[in-house]
Design an enzyme around this catalytic site. Structure first.
Site, mmCIF file in Angstrom:
data_model
loop_
_atom_site.group_PDB
_atom_site.id
_atom_site.type_symbol
_atom_site.label_atom_id
_atom_site.label_comp_id
_atom_site.label_asym_id
_atom_site.label_seq_id
_atom_site.Cartn_x
_atom_site.Cartn_y
_atom_site.Cartn_z
ATOM 1 N N HIS A 198 24.529 31.141 20.497
ATOM 2 C CA HIS A 198 24.389 32.384 19.357
ATOM 3 C C HIS A 198 22.993 32.831 19.077
ATOM 4 O O HIS A 198 22.966 34.359 19.434
ATOM 5 C CB HIS A 198 24.941 32.128 17.962
ATOM 6 C CG HIS A 198 26.458 31.749 17.835
ATOM 7 N ND1 HIS A 198 27.043 30.606 18.352
ATOM 8 C CD2 HIS A 198 27.526 32.586 17.270
ATOM 9 C CE1 HIS A 198 28.325 30.710 18.128
ATOM 10 N NE2 HIS A 198 28.591 31.737 17.501
ATOM 11 N N HIS A 238 25.610 24.028 13.069
ATOM 12 C CA HIS A 238 24.435 23.722 14.006
ATOM 13 C C HIS A 238 23.664 22.837 13.229
ATOM 14 O O HIS A 238 23.117 23.307 11.743
ATOM 15 C CB HIS A 238 23.842 24.876 14.543
ATOM 16 C CG HIS A 238 24.547 25.371 15.784
ATOM 17 N ND1 HIS A 238 24.741 24.611 17.157
ATOM 18 C CD2 HIS A 238 25.040 26.399 16.180
ATOM 19 C CE1 HIS A 238 25.204 25.171 17.869
ATOM 20 N NE2 HIS A 238 25.660 26.237 17.429
ATOM 21 N N ASP A 242 18.868 22.685 16.766
ATOM 22 C CA ASP A 242 19.814 23.268 17.765
ATOM 23 C C ASP A 242 19.304 24.949 17.591
ATOM 24 O O ASP A 242 19.398 25.671 18.613
ATOM 25 C CB ASP A 242 21.329 23.356 17.144
ATOM 26 C CG ASP A 242 21.810 22.364 17.296
ATOM 27 O OD1 ASP A 242 21.298 21.107 18.008
ATOM 28 O OD2 ASP A 242 22.793 21.790 16.643
#
Length: 275
Positions: A198, A238, A242
């Protein structure tokens, strides 16, 4: 005769037998070659000025100049010393305990709010999925419509390497994970935690927008990326690492895609990838 002799003076010299010989002065190229040899020789022995090591030439005003004009590397140098002290005195997390994540600590109140309001969690997940669709649309549009493949190349590089790393080290799902059927990937399917696609995809799109001087779009994507990161921490979707690596991955793979594009672009022929 005098004119002939005078014309010989700048470039000729007489010897005892009376015959002139030509004197060839060194050319600028010869001087440059000699200078380059001297420079390379001094670099080879690693000395600076009179046989002294470089650090032996430092003075107080040099240190002041570095601190004033290169304060960012100095700040990071202090950070190295600080975190060396933290690392070597830190109590490590036991294998039986969940990982410590400062992002989870920071977003604890958001996590409790989303856990108590599932509909709000689903709404935010749906909005996040829309943002991912915006990233994907822009990256493909840049290639298929505008004929600029760099963002697409960066994305395929990034997601492939993410898959390799994500499979190689499969992190445990964070405790308290708040899943949603509206989140991307839609349907509560499994996903790799390391690293965040993302975030990386958003960075790739934002960097391309800046190259095209689409400043408002870039700042909008950056702001949405920050909100997305906060939500991912709040839902425990996450770990902080990350997200941080996702930002770095966006920059890295955009740069690699640019180098690939430069190496493959041809000015004489056109192809589907490089129109």
């Amino acid at each position: 005769m005098n004119g002939a002799v005078s014309s010989l003076k700048p470039r000729h010299k007489r010897v005892p037998n009376g015959k002139p010989i030509r004197v060839v002065s060194p050319s600028p190229a010869d001087h440059n070659e000699e200078a380059m040899y001297s420079s390379s020789k001094s670099k080879k022995i690693g000395l600076n000025g009179g046989g002294k090591a470089f650090f032996m030439t430092w003075r107080l005003h040099d240190a002041v100049h570095v601190a004033k004009h290169h304060w960012i590397p100095c700040l990071f140098a202090m950070g190295v010393l600080f975190f060396m002290g933290v690392e070597y005195t830190l109590r490590m997390v036991p294998s039986s305990s969940p990982p410590f994540d400062i992002g989870f600590v920071t977003t604890r109140s958001l996590h409790l709010l989303l856990a108590s309001k599932p509909k709000l969690n689903t709404l935010l997940a749906g909005l996040n999925t829309v943002f991912v669709a915006m990233q994907t649309t822009y990256i493909l549009w840049a290639w298929l419509v505008e004929g600029r493949p760099r963002p697409t190349i960066a994305a395929v590089f990034m997601f492939t390497c993410r898959g390799i790393l994500g499979y190689s080290t499969q992190l445990p799902l964070p405790q308290g994970f708040l899943g949603s059927g509206a989140d991307f990937p839609v349907g509560n399917v499994s996903f790799f935690l390391f690293f965040s696609g993302h975030v990386a995809g958003s960075v790739i799109a934002s960097l391309d927008m800046r190259r095209m001087q689409r400043w408002e779009m870039a700042w909008t994507f950056d702001a949405l990326n920050v909100l997305q990161s906060v939500r991912l921490l709040g839902t425990r979707g996450h770990y902080t690492i990350d997200l941080a690596v996702g930002v770095g991955a966006g920059f890295l793979f955009d740069s690699l895609a640019g180098k690939y594009e430069e190496s493959k672009r041809s000015t004489s022929t056109k192809e589907a990838l490089f129109p």
